[in-house]
Enzyme design. Structure first.
Site, PDB file in Angstrom:
ATOM      1  N   GLU A  93       0.766  -1.349   0.093  1.00  0.00           N
ATOM      2  CA  GLU A  93      -0.066  -0.060   0.072  1.00  0.00           C
ATOM      3  C   GLU A  93       0.647   1.191  -0.165  1.00  0.00           C
ATOM      4  O   GLU A  93       0.346   2.398  -0.560  1.00  0.00           O
ATOM      5  CB  GLU A  93      -0.900   0.124   1.413  1.00  0.00           C
ATOM      6  CG  GLU A  93      -1.957  -1.038   1.273  1.00  0.00           C
ATOM      7  CD  GLU A  93      -2.923  -1.021   0.249  1.00  0.00           C
ATOM      8  OE1 GLU A  93      -3.080   0.191  -0.528  1.00  0.00           O
ATOM      9  OE2 GLU A  93      -3.495  -2.180  -0.206  1.00  0.00           O
ATOM     10  N   SER A 152     -46.527 -29.353  44.224  1.00  0.00           N
ATOM     11  CA  SER A 152     -45.906 -30.033  45.603  1.00  0.00           C
ATOM     12  C   SER A 152     -44.588 -29.850  45.429  1.00  0.00           C
ATOM     13  O   SER A 152     -43.875 -30.221  46.495  1.00  0.00           O
ATOM     14  CB  SER A 152     -46.532 -31.699  45.184  1.00  0.00           C
ATOM     15  OG  SER A 152     -47.821 -31.873  45.491  1.00  0.00           O
TER      16      SER A 152
END
Length: 881
Positions: free
Chosen positions: A86, A361
């Site tokens: 680059e 229960s």
């Protein structure tokens, strides 16, 4: 004339020059703010959610999935490949490269349009961070100015770091570290030369070079970058040839895959206010989850769902069956596994934390625990006899008569057996008995008040104010049930479940850390162990037999609400508390026979089997706390403590029901208040001391005197004698080993001579409850069904059952009451024992042939029964095998 033209031309050029200088100066000043944004660079960084061992569960982010890499993490070869491709003169220029600009201008003039930018790395960083990608003169001028500005405030290394973290790499990956993990499942320092070249080539055109879609294109681009590196002499010929021939594997699985979605959602809900930037702050969130157990829990729930769906399907309901499972470590409250539904893709609703369901229960053990703490013993007999209540609903008189699942009545039944077989009627009568000490007329409502007051310690909201409480008529999510059950699994000490251990910032600073939160001491350790011994029997031979795991002591309780709407199993091992729930989201019935023991207990079993495969060193037996003793009552061995002494009397056929001497929870039992106010000559409701029986408890121990109960403080819960899981330390970064649930350290046992068939109390707490009692109970049930008499002679299959049905049906005909028939239990009448106090005012009255347990009125006007109806919606139909 010519001289004038030249003069004005020079003036014009000077003016233009001054204007340009002024323009650039003004632009340089005005864009200072933009430069500061790059200087104080704070991009969106994905947060990471991990399990307790550091295994990643998911990444969470808002728009851009980015993992930040500091410059020190970036290998030199990555930097060289970037510069070579680059901006070869990056370390020489000051933000802009005049040679590149001239080359770009010439190329643009030849093409007649913008085809080449000539941008440096610094300019590309500015474009990606602050500007758009449009190619025009204005943007290029701003870009150049910003680049020069940035070069003056940042080092070259800082610019490279920001560049490699900012640019996109396709598939919503931002930053080279994200791309490395996403495409190759590697860290940056693990990348090969060819993989580095591929990553450097992607940002030039992310969509065009997407490795998952265009693999050949990115390989060609990477080879071009390798050639450039070789041309510059930055790699050797051998390195070039080797890298050129390589074809790295690109993974197609998304990096954002969520392997525990219910956990991730719950974390986001919990930290939404505490960490508003939780998706963009780059946090590391360490949960308490073990992803291995999470997968086992999910699989167990799925298998249970498939089995139940095959049997029950949708039935008349349009809603599919669903379920939830949560497992909590007893000592720390760490949530090891949590599954909020059988299929997250179909429903993301977390039923483990957000669905409030009636627990039935499953709630009964807390009522029985309160009874034990007030002086009852597992051997204390309860009344399992028909009782009818009247109340008014919407101005209309309603009659409610609780029923047992088996549709029968035992008459008298030990407290242990009542809970083991989930007897509804005995439980309702127990609630009334707990309030009897305050006055016969309001005994049931008083009992409800006693229990409600005590339950507030468990942080339960909307507790019923009537007898529906006895059968679990309250709705809570599974995570709350798990918290409640730590009262038993943690020896009386309730621990709040927690899902997150700690949160680290992007700089690895601890922002949040949570230690075990001790909610309340609900009962004494020895008292909690009495309940554990009963709940162990629930799994051994009661309604929870389908939860049994070979070689491991487990305790638990089933729960099934009316019409089979909810099916629960809540239980625990010496290390982990687990709650399983099944039901339909529209609250319609699952199907006939869909009990907690049939649907949920098998899932509990499967999960615990897998748990002990992973944590093989975890304890398999419950430790017995100091203060628990074993004695004999009515020829059977039973546990007792200082607060729950063995009952008096022999409990034989001539047994006359006697309530125990009740006392305040945690109070010296020798200073009990009277269970029957008629025995208290003071005739008031205050707590009275029974002076004549101050030594009753000690006198019941003819040979051995029990040791005083050990009073535990919160810190004692991590001593070695209770070492079921590791003691939390200040080291917040600790990782647990597979054996972190604790190794079993047996308590030294003291042997005592065994004296059988005597009402004599032994101090050896390690003797098991008499197995012969279990055999006798099962034999009694079998004899009853086949109609055998006491000599074992049979009268034909079903005789005993049909005989009971005939006798129970006869109760619908009114019969004249006779005082000697005071103990009518739906079977041939027998005279009342001589010990019955015939002067008591609470005398029986005739009411449709149905009498309550003490021959009293069949209704209780003090019950607030707004939640009842004639169909007995709160009756818990328990499975019974």
């Amino acid at each position: 004339m010519i001289s004038k033209i030249i003069k004005w031309s020079i003036i014009f050029v000077l003016l233009i020059g001054v204007g340009l200088v002024g323009f650039f100066y003004n632009a340089y000043i005005t864009i200072d703010l933009d430069a500061n944004k790059i200087k104080s660079y704070k991009p969106e960084i994905s947060s990471e959610i991990l399990d307790k061992n550091g295994v990643r569960l998911a990444y969470i982010f808002k728009k851009q999935h980015r993992l930040y890499a500091n410059f020190d993490e970036i290998p030199p070869l990555v930097v060289e490949a970037l510069i070579a491709t680059e901006d070869t003169s990056f370390f020489e220029h000051k933000g802009i490269n005049p040679d590149s600009i001239i080359r770009a201008i010439i190329a643009d003039i030849k093409a007649g349009r913008f085809v080449e930018g000539g941008s440096t790395l610094t300019q590309q960083l500015v474009k990606n961070s602050l500007l758009n990608s449009k190619k025009n003169l204005t943007r290029k001028i701003r870009e150049a100015i910003l680049s020069v500005k940035i070069e003056n405030v940042l080092t070259k290394e800082e610019i490279i770091e920001r560049y490699l973290n900012e640019i996109p790499y396709a598939n919503n990956y931002y930053g080279i570290k994200t791309a490395a993990q996403g495409y190759f499942h590697k860290e940056l320092n693990q990348l090969t030369l060819k993989e580095i070249a591929m990553l450097i080539g992607i940002p030039n055109a992310p969509s065009y070079y997407n490795p998952r879609r265009h693999y050949d294109r990115i390989l060609s681009r990477a080879n071009t970058i390798l050639f450039r590196l070789r041309s510059l002499g930055w790699i050797t010929e051998a390195q070039y040839q080797e890298a050129k021939a390589e074809k790295p594997k690109v993974h197609h699985t998304t990096l954002t895959q969520n392997i525990a979605p219910y956990i991730v959602d719950e974390v986001l809900r919990g930290f939404k206010k505490k960490l508003p930037d939780i998706k963009t702050g780059g946090y590391k969130i360490y949960t308490t989850i073990d992803i291995r157990l999470q997968e086992k829990a999910r699989e167990a729930l799925r298998r249970g769902y498939l089995k139940a769906s095959k049997r029950f399907g949708k039935g008349k309901s349009k809603s599919k069956l669903n379920g939830a499972l949560i497992a909590v470590e007893n000592r720390t409250g760490n949530i090891l596994a949590m599954v909020g539904g059988v299929n997250y893709k179909e429903s993301a609703f977390n039923r483990a934390t957000m669905s409030k369901r009636q627990i039935g229960s499953t709630f009964k053990p807390f009522i029985y625990q309160i009874a034990l703490d007030m002086g009852y013993n597992p051997a204390t007999y309860l009344n399992d006899v028909r009782r009818t209540f009247e109340y008014y609903k919407n101005g209309k008189k309603v009659v409610w008569s609780p029923k047992n699942y088996e549709r029968n009545f035992k008459g008298k039944i030990p407290l242990r057996e009542s809970l083991v077989h989930s007897r509804n009627v005995a439980t309702v009568n127990l609630v009334c008995d707990l309030g009897y000490s305050f006055g016969a007329e309001e005994e049931c409502q008083r009992g409800v008040n006693i229990i409600s007051k005590r339950l507030k310690l468990l942080d339960i909201n909307n507790i019923p104010k009537d007898l529906s409480l006895a059968l679990g008529n309250l709705s809570v999510p599974p995570i709350k049930v798990a918290q409640m059950y730590t009262v038993f699994s943690n020896y009386g000490h309730m621990i709040e479940p927690k899902l997150v251990n700690k949160v680290l910032s992007v700089d690895n600073v601890i922002l949040y850390e949570k230690q075990p939160k001790e909610k309340v001491d609900f009962t004494q350790p020895e008292q909690a162990y009495l309940m554990t011994s009963i709940l162990k029997d629930v799994i051994k031979r009661g309604t929870g037999k389908n939860a049994k795991v070979k070689g491991v002591e487990l305790a638990g309780k089933t729960g099934t609400t009316n019409r089979y709407v909810d099916a629960w199993f809540s239980g625990y091992s010496p290390s982990v508390t687990t709650v399983v729930w099944f039901g339909r989201d529209n609250n319609r019935p699952i199907g006939k026979g869909a009990t907690g023991g049939a649907v949920s207990a098998p899932v509990f079993k499967m999960f615990n089997q897998e748990l002990y495969k992973l944590y093989s060193k975890s304890p398999k037996k419950f430790q017995v706390p100091e203060g628990v003793h074993v004695g004999y009552y009515n020829g059977k061995r039973e546990l007792y403590t200082k607060y729950s002494p063995l009952p008096t009397g022999n409990g034989g056929d001539e047994f006359a029901y006697q309530r125990p001497k009740l006392h305040e929870i945690g109070q010296d039992p020798t200073k009990a208040f009277y269970a029957d106010p008629l025995e208290d000559t003071t005739n008031d409701d205050s707590y009275a001391v029974d002076d004549s029986q101050d030594n009753q408890y000690q006198n019941s121990l003819p040979d051995l005197k029990p040791k005083p109960a050990k009073q535990l403080k919160s810190r004692d819960y991590y001593e070695d004698d209770f070492d079921l899981s590791p003691k939390p330390t200040n080291n917040s970064n600790q990782n647990y080993s597979p054996s972190d649930l604790g190794e079993y350290k047996p308590v030294p046992r003291t042997k005592f001579p065994r004296k059988a068939e005597q009402n004599h109390q032994l101090e050896d707490p390690f003797l098991d409850i008499d197995k012969e009692a279990s055999r006798r109970e099962n034999q009694s049930r079998e004899d009853d069904f086949w109609g055998r008499d006491d000599r074992g002679q049979g009268k034909g299959r079903g005789y005993g059952y049909n005989r009971r049905r005939l006798q129970e049906s006869s109760l619908s005909e009114p019969r004249e009451f006779q005082e000697d028939n005071y103990y009518d239990r739906g079977r041939p009448l027998s005279p009342a024992p001589a010990s019955v106090n015939r002067n008591r005012p609470h005398l029986p009255q005739q009411r449709g042939g149905v009498r309550d347990d003490f021959g009293g009125l069949s209704s209780d006007p003090y019950i607030d029964s707004t939640d009842y109806d004639t169909e007995s919606d709160v009756v818990d139909y328990e499975d019974y095998y």
